[in-house]
Motif scaffolding. Structure first.
Motif, mmCIF file in Angstrom:
data_model
loop_
_atom_site.group_PDB
_atom_site.id
_atom_site.type_symbol
_atom_site.label_atom_id
_atom_site.label_comp_id
_atom_site.label_asym_id
_atom_site.label_seq_id
_atom_site.Cartn_x
_atom_site.Cartn_y
_atom_site.Cartn_z
ATOM 1 N N ALA A 156 -43.240 -14.923 15.710
ATOM 2 C CA ALA A 156 -42.112 -15.849 15.887
ATOM 3 C C ALA A 156 -41.183 -15.917 14.678
ATOM 4 O O ALA A 156 -40.625 -16.960 14.378
ATOM 5 C CB ALA A 156 -42.611 -17.249 16.238
ATOM 6 N N GLY A 157 -41.003 -14.801 14.020
ATOM 7 C CA GLY A 157 -39.955 -14.720 13.007
ATOM 8 C C GLY A 157 -40.379 -15.063 11.604
ATOM 9 O O GLY A 157 -39.826 -14.556 10.646
ATOM 10 N N ARG A 158 -41.339 -15.964 11.464
ATOM 11 C CA ARG A 158 -41.744 -16.293 10.085
ATOM 12 C C ARG A 158 -43.185 -16.704 9.942
ATOM 13 O O ARG A 158 -43.615 -17.045 8.844
ATOM 14 C CB ARG A 158 -40.837 -17.369 9.486
ATOM 15 N N VAL B 84 -24.635 -11.869 18.022
ATOM 16 C CA VAL B 84 -26.024 -12.246 18.258
ATOM 17 C C VAL B 84 -26.108 -13.126 19.501
ATOM 18 O O VAL B 84 -25.356 -14.102 19.626
ATOM 19 C CB VAL B 84 -26.596 -12.996 17.034
ATOM 20 N N LYS B 85 -26.977 -12.736 20.419
ATOM 21 C CA LYS B 85 -27.144 -13.517 21.653
ATOM 22 C C LYS B 85 -28.631 -13.717 21.940
ATOM 23 O O LYS B 85 -29.421 -12.765 21.814
ATOM 24 C CB LYS B 85 -26.556 -12.760 22.861
ATOM 25 N N ASN B 86 -28.982 -14.897 22.368
ATOM 26 C CA ASN B 86 -30.335 -15.207 22.830
ATOM 27 C C ASN B 86 -31.417 -14.605 21.922
ATOM 28 O O ASN B 86 -32.262 -13.851 22.366
ATOM 29 C CB ASN B 86 -30.524 -14.697 24.274
ATOM 30 N N SER B 87 -31.346 -14.973 20.665
ATOM 31 C CA SER B 87 -32.302 -14.402 19.712
ATOM 32 C C SER B 87 -32.768 -15.462 18.726
ATOM 33 O O SER B 87 -32.083 -16.458 18.499
ATOM 34 C CB SER B 87 -31.663 -13.231 18.955
ATOM 35 N N LEU B 88 -33.948 -15.176 18.180
ATOM 36 C CA LEU B 88 -34.507 -16.023 17.131
ATOM 37 C C LEU B 88 -34.326 -15.264 15.824
ATOM 38 O O LEU B 88 -34.791 -14.119 15.706
ATOM 39 C CB LEU B 88 -35.996 -16.213 17.431
ATOM 40 N N ILE B 89 -33.657 -15.898 14.862
ATOM 41 C CA ILE B 89 -33.342 -15.189 13.618
ATOM 42 C C ILE B 89 -33.903 -15.986 12.445
ATOM 43 O O ILE B 89 -33.552 -17.151 12.246
ATOM 44 C CB ILE B 89 -31.816 -15.051 13.422
ATOM 45 N N ALA B 90 -34.743 -15.357 11.658
ATOM 46 C CA ALA B 90 -35.312 -16.033 10.490
ATOM 47 C C ALA B 90 -34.332 -15.995 9.324
ATOM 48 O O ALA B 90 -33.294 -15.324 9.386
ATOM 49 C CB ALA B 90 -36.626 -15.366 10.102
ATOM 50 N N ASN B 91 -34.675 -16.705 8.258
ATOM 51 C CA ASN B 91 -33.814 -16.741 7.074
ATOM 52 C C ASN B 91 -33.827 -15.420 6.322
ATOM 53 O O ASN B 91 -34.673 -14.562 6.541
ATOM 54 C CB ASN B 91 -34.283 -17.857 6.146
ATOM 55 N N TRP C 110 -39.775 -23.309 22.324
ATOM 56 C CA TRP C 110 -39.403 -23.423 20.897
ATOM 57 C C TRP C 110 -39.504 -24.879 20.454
ATOM 58 O O TRP C 110 -40.074 -25.202 19.417
ATOM 59 C CB TRP C 110 -37.973 -22.870 20.756
ATOM 60 N N LEU D 30 -38.020 -17.353 22.739
ATOM 61 C CA LEU D 30 -36.583 -17.521 23.010
ATOM 62 C C LEU D 30 -36.339 -18.614 24.054
ATOM 63 O O LEU D 30 -35.212 -19.061 24.230
ATOM 64 C CB LEU D 30 -35.976 -16.193 23.505
#
Lengths: 370, 377, 370, 377
Positions: free
Chosen positions: C32-34, C288-295, C259, C254
């Motif tokens: 989950a990104g992080r 960017v569409k429908n995405s999980l983006i980390a720092n 979430w 997503l």
């Protein structure tokens, strides 16, 4: 000292001190009533301002170290960013043998990813309280490539060691690994300071050319051509690599000058795991002379010339003389021990008498009831 | 952030019956029992009771207290949402007010309480020695549907008039509360330990703050008003060791209590009392020393004689010196041949060779922090 | 919850997720990104007020766990007294085989020496955010001997699991280990709650009678005669025991409801190692569409229906679709990936295109450059 | 306890040109750059510079600051002898005084300084954004044998009259210092960063406290007096990014600076800026969202459009909402279709469907913490 990172190496042969190190590395040996040997290296590092410490875990005996150091919090090393890092050994494959050099080699990325300029490697098998800031200054002032910290041995010992012949300015006339130690020799305390780059190069070259021993293959064999210096520590020190050395060094703690020098330095305490033991209770009949007594004890009997660890019970009429009694032991009523080392959780039942000699202390293993 | 139960420790102001022992530190930071500070007891109680967020209200020497308490990490109180917070009177829109009384001290920190968002507020004093599971008192508070619960202990009837005395029904419901009554009607004394349901407390404090005839004290004003209003106040009985150490004599006596064969609190047991100690080595007893009936802590050196005394950390007792029936606070130095009897030596006191500090059971001699005592003449 | 201590078990077969677990236990899998999987068990414990956590280290793969959890400080578990304890495996002797049961057995003294009344054992291979306080209440209300936490599976999966048939009150009609999982079945999340005494007895009996598997030998075989209950967790959960499950579960993040349910619970955050990464930079051209983006990312290109971990660079003209991209990856200019899982530090060079399928995502191993 | 260099951060009082952004928190706790608080910068600088003991002087909202700073553990400052200490004016024998000026704030905490026993004291402001290695400045202070060293930066000549301006010789020795001169004689501006040798500072503060004609300010009173006495004052030049964010416009501009192709400070690099963040998941960008030229932090959901803006953690931007040239502070909610332009939304602001918050580059619109903005009409 934000320029220096350190590695604590726990991989070390234990030939002359087998009884005490069956299930612990030398670094976990209890010492001076409440410490473990690793406390001395770690406290010196922390007190000197080192904030990034990698602990090279031994192959099979990491339990006692993990249990003692835990998060590193007691040493202020439980930190979000730097602090204490456990570096486990990489499993040997294809018949490779484990070795300290191999362990360091496979953890070089920890060193390379850190942003300090210097590496201080210390084997946690000696007792000392050293300001590594002074060692760094010495290193920089001399323009040294490698600085080894040594001290003058105050007793002879059967175990091998790196012996240096220093010149007046700290330069080295000769360095050699000798099979035994003689009083008065300058022997390495297992502390090496050098630039990160040189350290990584030396380790990499040594291991990739078949080396196994950091001292011999990374340091000694590559010493020619390098500026090699020794910083001579003139405070108290002891190397614990044999059972007699362990016994003698513990009793040395009864010397008030040594006790002061090691433990009462301003801003440089020796730090150990916090247990919040209650103060020790001296009861009716307690007769204690020339002894070091840790907290949490209950003393009804006699203690002379001995080192008593935490939470020991000395029953009425019991007597302890010239002995080292580790944590959670019970000396029952009328029992007497002299020239004895008891490991943790030993019970000497009523009236039993045990006696060794100053050069041959009787060893009693963990959890034993006699 | 949500807190189930927030503790607030009233650490007091400067005026203290502990005299010179509190000239340089707030009362809760006074050493006790050879190893501890008074505040170690309520803080350790909180930690063992699962209460991890603690405000310490003090208007005196907040630095020193801050330095000792840190964020509570010695007591394992430094968790997310937990911590120990020193709360001196602070500057607001209308300026800084002194705390006018125990209730006012809490009132001035309602903002901190709201930030902590507790269901219950536990109010404690900073000058009692005891080991108590507050979580059981909280369970009782909840199960009885109380709005306030007061910790009580039975005291000898002849001493009752020194305490807040209350009458309670069989189920613990309090029917009467009188601060220091001339004619006590019961032997149930308030321990100065209160649990309030937060909103209930909030409303009473806001109201009390407005009253000009109030001295803004829990015992004198707020509790009686709650009772008068018919609020649900219950008592919670405690029957362990509990000692107010607010005077020199009681502080000395409580220390002496710990020399009994059975110590009144098992400070090293399962309900271990935690402390923020500097790292010191085991103590050393010299070849000519004589120590019995004593408590000794780390870092101390004894070359002389100690009998029936409590010796803190880092103390030095010289050859031929003699310490009897006394309490020696950290890093005091008793030089060769000095004599200490029925005394409390403050931290870093130095008693020079040949000097004497002698009191009596009724008039304990006391030295202040860093004081030097020279030999007479 | 000061009545409950916990054990985190990291010893777990990894048959269906081999590529991702070559040098890490499942518990260290990035998610989950992080996060790492262990974060979910550990955060639930800490948020529920559990303050005494033993981590049973895996035999050879402890490095990533030690590096991630370190002192435990990020989870508030770097404490002087309780907190996080690493429990290393005892080296097998005389041909003994390692097993999770053996590992627990040799660490029972940690459980016995703690002063809590209950033990919560959790395998760190599932994703969830559970209030264990509710599980304890359920356990006490039912008068259960053993409570197993289960949830209804939202997808079928090839790996074996402990499947329960619950009755209305949480009692159990049957419990069995099935070779594969079907959607809609109630499957154990690997979480077991019981009294310390019962736990120690069950483990001791099972191991001393030749058992090796905690689930089978300590739980299932001894279940008859015990009050056995299941607490059905109705929030989101996922078991990560196959590569498809790993992929699907990541993309499930997503779903805004998932979430919110997992990560935004008041007073119950999912906690992970603090890295203090900078906010992510969206540059000219970012789509960017429908995405999980980390720092810590820098995005010039296109990202759709994907999970992007920390410190990923998406160059101008690069495109990522339906993919899971782990930490420190670089997708160079014009490169495109779809239905791909990249492990850490993967680089996809300029113009390269990789494409898997939804039921067969392409896996790219650590440090690979394509 | 011995400290080589103690840092003291002047966190200021309530009166602030940041207006409603400081209605509920002290200035140093104002959010910045999508992830940080202003005070993260000096604290991270201290940590990287090896300065581990920091006093934060504030007389406003100490709770909130205390809650954020804890004991400094987020910045790894919580070492033995280190830590972050909130220092509000405290009650002493003669009562509690407000801080009357920057020098008085330090003077009132001389006791804390003595307890810390530093050789040097580093004095910092709580409202500057910059990354600076103080250890190099300290090295310069020591090697020049300075009694005071002032951090300086070159400013455009036309802005010089807004600063404390100084003249220095080639070796850095300061010959003149004028606070906000009408006719600046140089472009060397004081950054409000001072290193003093401790005893030297102590003496000047004690003396300044006695002077009735002093406003007790470093720039106006203490530094000029030192210069007049011929003390050894040196300048230390800094040439990185340094921005005073004491006004709404400068705060907005500094945030915008971080949207440049090259961010002015590499906040995620080797000199990483640390922060005490709540744990939040990666942010989510919705199927219809459009985000470019923006910084986004964790826990945020964007369903609408973001252009050239800084979005903090936990923010929610609804479908069809549009955010341009703005700074959105943590947990603000921008409902569907709302429009934000040239604005700073304070923490937890809620902008309701159809509402607009629009400013201009010269007059940034601002909302306060927890403010709700409804659609017009």
């Amino acid at each position: 000292m934000k320029r220096v990172m350190s590695l604590v190496d726990l991989q070390r042969e234990e030939i002359y001190i087998k009884e005490l190190t069956e299930d612990r590395p030398i670094a976990s040996l209890p010492f001076a009533g409440r410490y473990r040997l690793v406390d001395f290296a770690l406290s010196s590092m922390v007190n000197s301002g080192i904030r990034n410490v990698g602990v090279l875990l031994p192959e099979n005996k990491s339990r006692s170290i993990l249990d003692h150091l835990r998060s590193g919090k007691d040493w202020d090393l439980a930190r979000h960013h730097k602090g204490l890092f456990y570096l486990p050994p990489v499993r040997p494959e294809n018949g490779e043998k484990t070795s300290d050099l191999r362990n360091i080699y496979y953890n070089l990325n920890f060193v390379e990813n850190s942003n300090e300029e210097f590496v201080l490697l210390a084997r946690a098998t000696s007792v000392y309280n050293i300001d590594f800031g002074k060692v760094l200054k010495f290193h920089l002032d001399r323009g040294a490539d490698v600085t080894v910290v040594t001290s003058k041995a105050w007793h002879s010992d059967p175990c091998s060691g790196l012996i240096l012949e220093p010149e007046a300015d700290g330069g080295i006339r000769d360095a050699a690994i000798k099979p035994e130690l003689k009083e008065g020799e300058y022997r390495s305390l297992g502390i090496f300071l050098m630039s990160k780059e040189l350290f990584c190069n030396m380790v990499r070259y040594a291991f990739e050319h078949g080396g196994t021993d950091f001292r011999r293959d990374a340091i000694l064999k590559q010493a020619p051509g390098l500026n090699f210096y020794t910083y001579i520590h003139d405070g108290f020190s002891a190397r614990i690599c044999s059972t007699p050395a362990f016994y003698l060094s513990n009793l040395k703690m009864l010397d008030q000058a040594v006790w002061q020098d090691l433990f009462m330095k301003e801003n440089a305490p020796i730090i150990t795991k916090v247990k919040d033991m209650a103060p020790t209770e001296y009861k009716e009949g307690a007769e204690v002379k020339n002894s070091l007594i840790a907290n949490g004890c209950e003393i009804h009997g006699t203690v002379e010339n001995s080192v008593i660890f935490r939470h020991v019970k000395v029953a009425p009429g019991a007597a302890i003389r010239n002995s080292v009694v580790m944590e959670d032991c019970v000396i029952d009523a009328g029992a007497e021990i002299e020239y004895v080392i008891t490991d943790k959780e030993v019970t000497i039942t009523q009236g039993k008498r045990l006696r060794g000699a100053i050069n041959f202390p009787v060893m009693i293993g963990k959890h034993v009831t006699i | 952030m949500k807190t189930k139960c927030l503790a607030m420790i009233l650490a007091g102001g400067q005026g203290s019956r502990l005299g010179i022992l509190t000239a340089k530190v707030a009362k809760p930071a006074v050493p006790f029992g050879g190893k501890y500070r008074i505040i170690d007891f309520p803080l350790s109680n909180c930690a063992h009771s699962g209460i991890e967020r603690v405000g310490v209200l003090t208007q005196y020497r907040p630095f020193e207290l801050n330095n000792y308490l840190g964020n509570g990490n010695a007591w394992d109180l430094d968790s997310r949402g937990g911590g120990v917070f020193i709360l001196p009177p602070y500057a607001r829109e209308k300026g800084a007010d002194w705390y006018r009384g125990t209730a006012d001290a809490i009132y001035q920190n309602l903002n901190f309480i709201e930030m902590s968002d507790p269901d219950y507020v536990l109010i404690l004093s900073g000058d009692h020695i005891y080991a108590m599971d507050y979580s059981k008192m909280l369970d009782a508070h909840i199960s009885k549907g109380a709005e306030a619960t007061i910790g009580v202990i039975r005291v000898p009837m002849e001493e009752a008039s020194r305490f807040g005395i209350l009458d309670a029904e069989a189920d613990g419901r309090i029917t009467r509360f009188t601060e220091k009554p001339a004619q006590p009607t019961s032997d149930l004394a308030s321990m100065g330990i209160y649990i309030f349901t937060k909103d209930f407390l909030h409303d009473y404090l806001v109201e009390d703050a407005k009253r000009e005839d109030s001295s803004h004290d829990f015992g004198k004003d707020v509790i009686p008003k709650m009772l008068a209003d018919g609020a649900k106040l219950f008592s919670y009985a405690f029957d362990g060791y509990w000692k107010d150490v607010g005077t020199i004599e009681s502080l000395w006596q409580a220390n002496m209590d710990f020399l009994e064969d059975e110590t009144p609190i098992d400070v090293g047991g399962a309900w271990r009392i935690h402390s923020a100690n500097p790292p010191l080595p085991p103590h050393y007893i010299g070849p000519e020393a004589k120590v019995s009936h004593a408590l000794l802590n780390e870092g101390t050196v004894v070359l002389g004689e100690v009998e029936h005394s409590v010796i803190s950390s880092g103390v030095r007792i010289g050859a031929g010196a003699r310490v009897t029936d006394s309490v020696i606070m950290p890093f005091a130095v008793i030089e060769d041949g000095a004599v200490i009897d029925h005394a409390i030596l403050g931290p870093r006191t130095r008693v020079m060779t040949g000097a004497k500090v002698k009191g009596t059971p009724d008039a304990i001699a006391v030295t202040g922090e860093n004081e030097t005592v020279k030999a007479a003449g």
